[in-house]
Design a protein around this motif. Structure first.
Motif, PDB file in Angstrom:
ATOM      1  N   GLU A 178       0.828  -1.211  -0.198  1.00 39.59           N
ATOM      2  CA  GLU A 178      -0.117  -0.136  -0.002  1.00 39.59           C
ATOM      3  C   GLU A 178       0.924   1.311  -0.073  1.00 39.59           C
ATOM      4  O   GLU A 178       0.523   2.321  -0.876  1.00 39.59           O
ATOM      5  CB  GLU A 178      -0.956  -0.090   1.281  1.00 39.59           C
ATOM      6  CG  GLU A 178      -2.177  -0.859   1.047  1.00 39.59           C
ATOM      7  CD  GLU A 178      -3.068  -0.524  -0.166  1.00 39.59           C
ATOM      8  OE1 GLU A 178      -3.415   0.647  -0.418  1.00 39.59           O
ATOM      9  OE2 GLU A 178      -3.281  -1.539  -0.968  1.00 39.59           O
ATOM     10  N   ALA A 179       2.046   1.365   0.734  1.00 40.01           N
ATOM     11  CA  ALA A 179       2.690   2.484   0.948  1.00 40.01           C
ATOM     12  C   ALA A 179       3.347   2.866  -0.463  1.00 40.01           C
ATOM     13  O   ALA A 179       3.621   3.896  -0.963  1.00 40.01           O
ATOM     14  CB  ALA A 179       3.643   2.258   2.175  1.00 40.01           C
ATOM     15  N   THR A 180       3.795   1.674  -1.090  1.00 41.27           N
ATOM     16  CA  THR A 180       4.586   1.827  -2.431  1.00 41.27           C
ATOM     17  C   THR A 180       3.753   2.177  -3.558  1.00 41.27           C
ATOM     18  O   THR A 180       4.371   2.770  -4.233  1.00 41.27           O
ATOM     19  CB  THR A 180       5.426   0.372  -2.612  1.00 41.27           C
ATOM     20  OG1 THR A 180       6.223   0.178  -1.519  1.00 41.27           O
ATOM     21  CG2 THR A 180       6.578   0.502  -3.936  1.00 41.27           C
ATOM     22  N   LYS A 181       2.524   1.634  -3.512  1.00 43.93           N
ATOM     23  CA  LYS A 181       1.472   2.100  -4.506  1.00 43.93           C
ATOM     24  C   LYS A 181       1.400   3.428  -4.686  1.00 43.93           C
ATOM     25  O   LYS A 181       1.146   4.149  -5.444  1.00 43.93           O
ATOM     26  CB  LYS A 181       0.415   1.159  -4.266  1.00 43.93           C
ATOM     27  CG  LYS A 181       0.518   0.029  -4.722  1.00 43.93           C
ATOM     28  CD  LYS A 181      -1.246  -0.649  -4.687  1.00 43.93           C
ATOM     29  CE  LYS A 181      -1.446  -2.067  -4.986  1.00 43.93           C
ATOM     30  NZ  LYS A 181      -2.803  -2.586  -4.543  1.00 43.93           N
ATOM     31  N   VAL A 227       6.545   2.224 -10.480  1.00 42.41           N
ATOM     32  CA  VAL A 227       5.028   2.006 -10.764  1.00 42.41           C
ATOM     33  C   VAL A 227       4.920   0.605  -9.918  1.00 42.41           C
ATOM     34  O   VAL A 227       5.895  -0.199 -10.024  1.00 42.41           O
ATOM     35  CB  VAL A 227       4.727   1.731 -12.197  1.00 42.41           C
ATOM     36  CG1 VAL A 227       3.412   0.842 -12.147  1.00 42.41           C
ATOM     37  CG2 VAL A 227       4.595   2.927 -12.859  1.00 42.41           C
ATOM     38  N   TRP A 228       3.808   0.387  -9.134  1.00 40.88           N
ATOM     39  CA  TRP A 228       3.790  -0.922  -8.354  1.00 40.88           C
ATOM     40  C   TRP A 228       2.867  -1.819  -9.182  1.00 40.88           C
ATOM     41  O   TRP A 228       1.963  -1.448  -9.930  1.00 40.88           O
ATOM     42  CB  TRP A 228       3.075  -0.707  -7.038  1.00 40.88           C
ATOM     43  CG  TRP A 228       2.828  -2.110  -6.276  1.00 40.88           C
ATOM     44  CD1 TRP A 228       1.773  -2.745  -6.208  1.00 40.88           C
ATOM     45  CD2 TRP A 228       3.664  -2.540  -5.519  1.00 40.88           C
ATOM     46  NE1 TRP A 228       1.998  -3.885  -5.356  1.00 40.88           N
ATOM     47  CE2 TRP A 228       3.407  -3.824  -4.861  1.00 40.88           C
ATOM     48  CE3 TRP A 228       5.270  -2.182  -5.098  1.00 40.88           C
ATOM     49  CZ2 TRP A 228       4.044  -4.606  -4.101  1.00 40.88           C
ATOM     50  CZ3 TRP A 228       5.719  -3.113  -4.188  1.00 40.88           C
ATOM     51  CH2 TRP A 228       5.078  -4.299  -3.678  1.00 40.88           C
ATOM     52  N   HIS A 229       3.288  -3.126  -9.604  1.00 36.16           N
ATOM     53  CA  HIS A 229       2.513  -3.799 -10.697  1.00 36.16           C
ATOM     54  C   HIS A 229       3.049  -5.289 -10.124  1.00 36.16           C
ATOM     55  O   HIS A 229       4.101  -5.823 -10.085  1.00 36.16           O
ATOM     56  CB  HIS A 229       3.065  -3.607 -11.963  1.00 36.16           C
ATOM     57  CG  HIS A 229       2.266  -4.327 -13.074  1.00 36.16           C
ATOM     58  ND1 HIS A 229       0.909  -4.341 -13.170  1.00 36.16           N
ATOM     59  CD2 HIS A 229       2.700  -5.422 -13.895  1.00 36.16           C
ATOM     60  CE1 HIS A 229       0.677  -5.277 -14.286  1.00 36.16           C
ATOM     61  NE2 HIS A 229       1.742  -5.816 -14.553  1.00 36.16           N
ATOM     62  N   GLU A 230       1.877  -6.044  -9.900  1.00 34.03           N
ATOM     63  CA  GLU A 230       2.126  -7.384  -9.800  1.00 34.03           C
ATOM     64  C   GLU A 230       2.769  -7.796  -8.428  1.00 34.03           C
ATOM     65  O   GLU A 230       3.668  -8.736  -8.738  1.00 34.03           O
ATOM     66  CB  GLU A 230       2.361  -8.467 -10.870  1.00 34.03           C
ATOM     67  CG  GLU A 230       1.065  -8.181 -12.191  1.00 34.03           C
ATOM     68  CD  GLU A 230       1.618  -8.849 -13.234  1.00 34.03           C
ATOM     69  OE1 GLU A 230       2.606  -9.566 -13.667  1.00 34.03           O
ATOM     70  OE2 GLU A 230       0.671  -8.898 -14.107  1.00 34.03           O
ATOM     71  N   GLY A 231       2.743  -7.062  -7.463  1.00 31.53           N
ATOM     72  CA  GLY A 231       3.593  -7.559  -6.265  1.00 31.53           C
ATOM     73  C   GLY A 231       4.989  -7.078  -6.252  1.00 31.53           C
ATOM     74  O   GLY A 231       5.667  -7.462  -5.364  1.00 31.53           O
ATOM     75  N   ALA A 232       5.337  -6.169  -7.070  1.00 35.22           N
ATOM     76  CA  ALA A 232       6.591  -5.352  -7.117  1.00 35.22           C
ATOM     77  C   ALA A 232       6.746  -4.078  -7.651  1.00 35.22           C
ATOM     78  O   ALA A 232       5.761  -3.625  -8.346  1.00 35.22           O
ATOM     79  CB  ALA A 232       7.556  -6.442  -8.141  1.00 35.22           C
ATOM     80  N   ALA A 286       4.047  -1.618 -20.234  1.00 34.67           N
ATOM     81  CA  ALA A 286       2.614  -1.085 -20.425  1.00 34.67           C
ATOM     82  C   ALA A 286       2.336  -0.241 -19.359  1.00 34.67           C
ATOM     83  O   ALA A 286       1.511   0.872 -19.483  1.00 34.67           O
ATOM     84  CB  ALA A 286       1.850  -2.191 -20.635  1.00 34.67           C
ATOM     85  N   GLU A 287       2.563  -0.832 -18.000  1.00 30.45           N
ATOM     86  CA  GLU A 287       2.372   0.006 -16.918  1.00 30.45           C
ATOM     87  C   GLU A 287       3.232   1.317 -16.716  1.00 30.45           C
ATOM     88  O   GLU A 287       2.598   2.284 -16.345  1.00 30.45           O
ATOM     89  CB  GLU A 287       2.536  -0.954 -15.631  1.00 30.45           C
ATOM     90  CG  GLU A 287       1.562  -2.020 -15.590  1.00 30.45           C
ATOM     91  CD  GLU A 287       0.056  -1.656 -15.318  1.00 30.45           C
ATOM     92  OE1 GLU A 287       0.096  -0.682 -14.359  1.00 30.45           O
ATOM     93  OE2 GLU A 287      -1.010  -2.156 -15.796  1.00 30.45           O
ATOM     94  N   LEU A 288       4.495   1.031 -16.941  1.00 30.42           N
ATOM     95  CA  LEU A 288       5.530   2.125 -16.934  1.00 30.42           C
ATOM     96  C   LEU A 288       5.299   3.553 -17.973  1.00 30.42           C
ATOM     97  O   LEU A 288       5.259   4.332 -17.413  1.00 30.42           O
ATOM     98  CB  LEU A 288       6.785   1.775 -17.125  1.00 30.42           C
ATOM     99  CG  LEU A 288       7.421   0.919 -15.961  1.00 30.42           C
ATOM    100  CD1 LEU A 288       8.647   0.009 -16.427  1.00 30.42           C
ATOM    101  CD2 LEU A 288       7.750   1.796 -14.794  1.00 30.42           C
TER     102      LEU A 288
END
Length: 170
Positions: free
Chosen positions: A13-16, A35-40, A97-99
């Motif tokens: 949560e904090a990193t997101k 970017v926080w994506h799929e647990g990293a 795609a996320e970045l």
């Protein structure tokens, strides 16, 4: 078990919610957008116009410090395993795609994935099972040398000029 789950939830949560993280691998500590994506946490850099990623090596570890979004202070620290994503692979495509959606001020926004494939590294920082303790002392350090400059102070008369413009509009 419950404490581990709570610390993992805090890290996620904090990193997101934080736009920046401080990361230290084998080199100097750097502030990185991510970017926080799929647990990293995913980061891109080491190319022209992108953030430097010194000391972050594939298969290594890094210390990650996450700041509080409202206060800006250290909220949680965690140890990450660093893995470099292979350009063109399925995980790389998903990460890019996320970045790409979060990359601000890209000069060549339409061609960012191609440029990243050619010139940059995309890293995945996967958190370990628990958080690290906060140090007892401050970790403040002088800024790293840079060619960036700060603009000159505002002229003393500027506030009066701005106020007089507001008065004229009324």
């Amino acid at each position: 078990m419950t404490e581990t789950l709570l610390s993992q939830a805090l890290v996620e949560e904090a990193t997101k919610k934080s736009g920046l993280i401080w990361v230290r691998g084998t080199g100097p500590e750097r502030t990185l957008w991510h970017v926080w994506h799929e647990g990293a946490a995913l980061v891109v850099g080491d190319g022209p116009g992108e953030q430097p990623l010194p000391g972050l090596i594939d298969g290594g570890t890094a210390e990650v410090v996450v700041r509080s979004k409202d206060k800006g202070g250290r909220l949680v620290s965690w140890t990450a395993s660093v893995s470099e994503l292979e350009p063109g692979s399925e995980p790389w495509e998903s990460a890019v795609a996320e970045l790409k959606g979060k990359r601000l001020n890209a000069v060549d926004a339409e061609h960012v994935p191609e440029r990243w494939r050619r010139e940059c590294r995309v890293l995945r920082l996967t958190p370990g099972r628990s958080t690290t303790d906060h140090p007892e002392t401050a970790l403040s350090a002088p800024p790293l040398p840079t060619s960036a400059t700060t603009r000159q102070p505002a002229p003393a008369a500027l506030p009066r000029l701005l106020l007089s413009r507001k008065k004229k509009r009324r």
